[in-house]
Enzyme design. Sequence first.
Site, mmCIF file in Angstrom:
data_model
loop_
_atom_site.group_PDB
_atom_site.id
_atom_site.type_symbol
_atom_site.label_atom_id
_atom_site.label_comp_id
_atom_site.label_asym_id
_atom_site.label_seq_id
_atom_site.Cartn_x
_atom_site.Cartn_y
_atom_site.Cartn_z
ATOM 1 C CG ASP A 1 -0.467 -0.287 9.691
ATOM 2 O OD1 ASP A 1 0.691 -0.656 9.443
ATOM 3 O OD2 ASP A 1 -1.474 -0.874 9.273
ATOM 4 C CG MET B 1 -4.742 3.513 7.101
ATOM 5 S SD MET B 1 -3.691 4.818 6.475
ATOM 6 C CE MET B 1 -4.020 6.118 7.599
ATOM 7 C CG MET C 1 -8.926 11.732 1.558
ATOM 8 S SD MET C 1 -10.039 13.052 1.922
ATOM 9 C CE MET C 1 -9.169 14.434 1.236
ATOM 10 C CB ILE C 2 -4.297 9.605 5.940
ATOM 11 C CG1 ILE C 2 -5.279 10.440 6.762
ATOM 12 C CG2 ILE C 2 -2.993 9.383 6.695
ATOM 13 C CD1 ILE C 2 -5.649 9.854 8.109
ATOM 14 N N GLY D 1 0.818 -1.218 0.000
ATOM 15 C CA GLY D 1 0.000 0.000 0.000
ATOM 16 C C GLY D 1 0.842 1.254 0.000
ATOM 17 N NE ARG E 1 -2.683 -4.001 -0.776
ATOM 18 C CZ ARG E 1 -2.009 -3.579 0.288
ATOM 19 N NH1 ARG E 1 -1.029 -4.295 0.780
ATOM 20 N NH2 ARG E 1 -2.313 -2.431 0.855
#
EC number: 2.7.1.11
Length: 526
Positions: free
Chosen positions: A267, A310, A424-425, A148, A211
């Site tokens: 994360d 997330m 958006m983050i 990601g 992925r």
Amino acid sequence: MEAVCNGTAADSSKTFAFLKLPDHHTTQLPNGFNSSDQFNNRKKISIMGSTNNSQPKILTGEAGYVLEDVPHLFDYVPDLPTYTNPLQDNPAYSAVKQYFVNADDTVPQKVVVHASSPRGIHFRRAGPRQRVYFESDDVHACIVTCGGLCPGLNTVIREIVCGLNYMYGVNRVLGIDGGYRGFYSRNTISLTPKAVNDIHKRGGTILGTSRGGHDTKKIVDSIQDRGINQVYIIGGDGTQRGATVIFEEIRRRGLKVAVVGIPKTIDNDIPVIDKSFGFDTAVEEAQRAINAAHVEATSIENGIGLVKLMGRDSGFIAMYATLASRDVDCCLIPESPFYLEGPGGLYEYIEKRLKEQGHMVIVTAEGAGQELLSHRLQPKDQEDASGNKLLKDVGLWISQSIKDHFAKEQKMPINLKYIDPTYMIRAIPSNASDNVYCTLLAQSAVHGAMAGYTGFTVGPVNGRHCYIPFNRIIERQNKVVITDRMWARLLSSTNQPSFLTRDTTEAKKVEEELPTQLLDEKSPNS
Ligand SMILES: Nc1ncnc2c1ncn2[C@@H]1O[C@H](COP(=O)(O)OP(=O)(O)O)[C@@H](O)[C@H]1O
Ligand SMILES: O=P(O)(O)OC[C@H]1O[C@](O)(COP(=O)(O)O)[C@@H](O)[C@@H]1O
Ligand SMILES: [Mg+2]
């Protein structure tokens, strides 16, 4: 450059040490550290691991000192020449007192110790070495980004390209298009300092990502066919697993190719390292969503703002965003099971908060409460192309559950607004501190590859950049430890229930499962 030919593991005297340490295999290792760039005080050190298979390379010393070392090209390629490091003639470094890190420098994993503590696990310190194992003109590097998106990917790409060029005079760097499958199914992109000059200002990755599609044999064939000898792999836990098998296949084929992992995880679920790039940016950007939720909640009677952030298995973004904001009344993370109904449950707390202050903000990590909705919304156990479990939308589920609960018997009129800022983050460019961090990561990666190290991930441990063997990065996930003080700080800041009261056996189970995993590790959130 002046070339010197070193002896290698293959031709060194065969001294074997058999040792057993917890959690690692007992193996035997030819005592092949005969490079000038290895331990000078070798007599003190026993070696455990293997130079020619994928066993961990572990060296032990006095007072419980353990070095979890990384593989080196000379472990399996015989008679490798070395060269003087061109950095010593680099004007940028002319004023630096010590260009090169000391060959013996290692970094402790555990910094809080007692008088009687063993010295514990250490990692090799990152940085430029006096001798390098590649001549600049011979380097043909490639960079790939997988998994990601994460703020900072472009900065890392830029700094690898510029680091290789400005510090080591390397001109040939290829970008692999679209993740692992790009090695064998897509065109490559030529990366020059000019081409990457501005890319750190953009979100995403200029190389594209994907992925799935990891075919080790085809990837290594492509590396071999193209004559690539340094592979920089930027990605998360899945990517680092992929890098591990690529490295193993390269070693099996005896190729002089350095494989370097650069950890990417928004994360923060990669263990050992202090934190991952993009994490600070994500926490900062999450404030905008939390602020919006707060504005919405405070503008209407019994307003509830709900934000999903997330964190599939690790709730660090939710925890830090909550602590940073101070407007959040409740933070839900995967590591801390919660429940809705009854005393000590979420509904009771919401009702109390709304009565007290007329509004509230809830932040939930995407992986929180999955066990509660596992049989709802989606057919079970769907996976993405990489084999990651697809999560159900906890935000939608909690929103609907809260609405239904308060509508029941006209208990209390509430106004709930749900915000999901995930994409958006993660699509924004990295902030200033992440940009600096990305630069250090990239430069440390380049120094490590030039020095002939391979099969490692680079990252900071207690503030010092290190070379960490792949096995340590992929063996487990970094998680919030809810019995650590950081989670207690959060609970006392939000005043939310700990959700451990309903069932003491459940609470006990959580306590038993979580704290031990980090007893011997530096807990990143203590
Ligand atoms: N165990 C594995 N072995 C080889 N490749 C893997 C493995 N797990 C994941 N990958 C590959 O790594 C890439 C990224 O993995 P993914 O889990 O999607 O993202 P991330 O690296 O961010 O965790 C994908 O191309 C996937 O096929
Ligand atoms: O929709 P996509 O691209 O599969 O990404 C969603 C996932 O990507 C992430 O942002 C990061 O995941 P990775 O670390 O595996 O790349 C997760 O938080 C989220 O579940
Ligand atoms: Mg992942």
